[in-house]
Structures are given as C-alpha cells and as structure tokens.
Design a protein around this motif. Structure first.
Motif, mmCIF file in Angstrom:
data_model
loop_
_atom_site.group_PDB
_atom_site.id
_atom_site.type_symbol
_atom_site.label_atom_id
_atom_site.label_comp_id
_atom_site.label_asym_id
_atom_site.label_seq_id
_atom_site.Cartn_x
_atom_site.Cartn_y
_atom_site.Cartn_z
ATOM 1 N N ARG A 278 40.610 37.401 -15.382
ATOM 2 C CA ARG A 278 41.771 36.513 -15.481
ATOM 3 C C ARG A 278 43.084 37.266 -15.277
ATOM 4 O O ARG A 278 43.186 38.463 -15.520
ATOM 5 N N MET B 68 50.293 30.051 -17.666
ATOM 6 C CA MET B 68 49.323 29.627 -16.660
ATOM 7 C C MET B 68 48.307 30.749 -16.522
ATOM 8 O O MET B 68 48.645 31.837 -16.065
ATOM 9 N N THR B 69 47.077 30.489 -16.935
ATOM 10 C CA THR B 69 46.035 31.501 -16.811
ATOM 11 C C THR B 69 45.119 31.120 -15.662
ATOM 12 O O THR B 69 44.549 30.025 -15.648
ATOM 13 N N PHE B 70 45.009 32.000 -14.698
ATOM 14 C CA PHE B 70 44.159 31.790 -13.530
ATOM 15 C C PHE B 70 42.800 32.401 -13.807
ATOM 16 O O PHE B 70 42.688 33.597 -14.096
ATOM 17 N N ALA C 192 47.467 36.010 -15.788
ATOM 18 C CA ALA C 192 48.304 34.913 -16.271
ATOM 19 C C ALA C 192 49.756 35.092 -15.851
ATOM 20 O O ALA C 192 50.201 36.200 -15.534
ATOM 21 N N CYS D 130 43.229 27.037 -12.974
ATOM 22 C CA CYS D 130 44.111 27.606 -13.990
ATOM 23 C C CYS D 130 44.270 26.642 -15.156
ATOM 24 O O CYS D 130 43.907 25.474 -15.078
ATOM 25 N N GLY E 141 42.066 35.199 -11.448
ATOM 26 C CA GLY E 141 43.326 35.803 -11.016
ATOM 27 C C GLY E 141 43.221 37.232 -10.544
ATOM 28 O O GLY E 141 43.943 37.647 -9.639
#
Length: 130
Positions: A101, A77-79, A103, A66, A82
């Motif tokens: 992604r 917080m960007t995974f 977030a 992330c 995700g």
C-alpha cells in the motif's frame, strides 16, 4: 456505478452511505472527500463504490483501487497496490515503507493536484485489469 449491496445502515446503498458521511462531516474533510470522490469517478466512470470496515468509502475496479478514510486532521486515500504504481508527481506522502500500500494524506488547505490524482487512479485501474 454502485454495487447493489446494502450497507450497514438500514439497507442504504454504499453511495448513499458515502453521501451521508460527506454531509455529516460538514467541514473541509467532507469537502475534500467529495472532491476526491468526484475525481475518482471522472478518472474511472466504471468505478464501483463500497462501504467497508464500519464506515470507510472504498472504490473498486477489477479489485480495490483505494479507500477514503477521514480522521480529525487528515483525509487519507490509501491505494491498495500503491507500491506498484508509478507516482511521477510524488502524490504519495504516507505509508511509504510498506510492500504493497501507499497513501496520500490530504490536510486542511492542501491543494489537490487533480490531473496527477486522476492519472494515478487510471494507473491503479490499469494495474487491476492487467
């Protein structure tokens, strides 16, 4: 753990650059970034810190986990993967339409569900290492 790669400011390590970003913010965003960083390290002691895209902390373990972007009104917080992660606590609240992604936007005075965030980080590590 910090990757032995110099950052963009005078050869400082990524960890030193993240420390400097937290200090320069000097408000709730710095406190929030420091908190999520601590939780990431607690969830994955082997995480590697990097400094990318002209000033974004990024955490890696067998691939990107992330990012920790800071904006005027949000810490994001960007995974990276995700969309492939289970999120039973519904932490993801941003970038929900993408194929990859997801977030988490953290605003001033938001309470971080630390247990759920650590679980999500561990799930990201498990996905990267599978």
């Amino acid at each position: 753990m910090t990757r032995a790669k110099s950052g963009e400011k005078g050869g400082e390590s990524p960890s030193q650059l993240i420390d400097a970003r937290i200090a320069e913010l000097d408000d709730w965003r710095g406190e929030t970034l420091a908190r999520i960083r601590k939780l990431i390290k607690e969830a994955d002691p082997d995480v590697i810190e990097e400094w990318k895209w002209r000033g974004v902390p990024v955490w890696y373990h067998a691939g990107m986990l992330c990012t920790g972007e800071t904006y005027k009104n949000v810490v994001k917080m960007t995974f990276a993967k995700g969309a492939s992660l289970d999120d039973p606590s519904s932490l993801f609240n941003s970038s929900l339409d993408g194929n990859t992604r997801r977030a988490i936007d953290i605003h001033e005075n938001d309470k971080i569900n630390e247990k759920a965030l650590k679980t999500l980080i561990r799930a990201a590590v498990a996905l990267n290492t599978s």
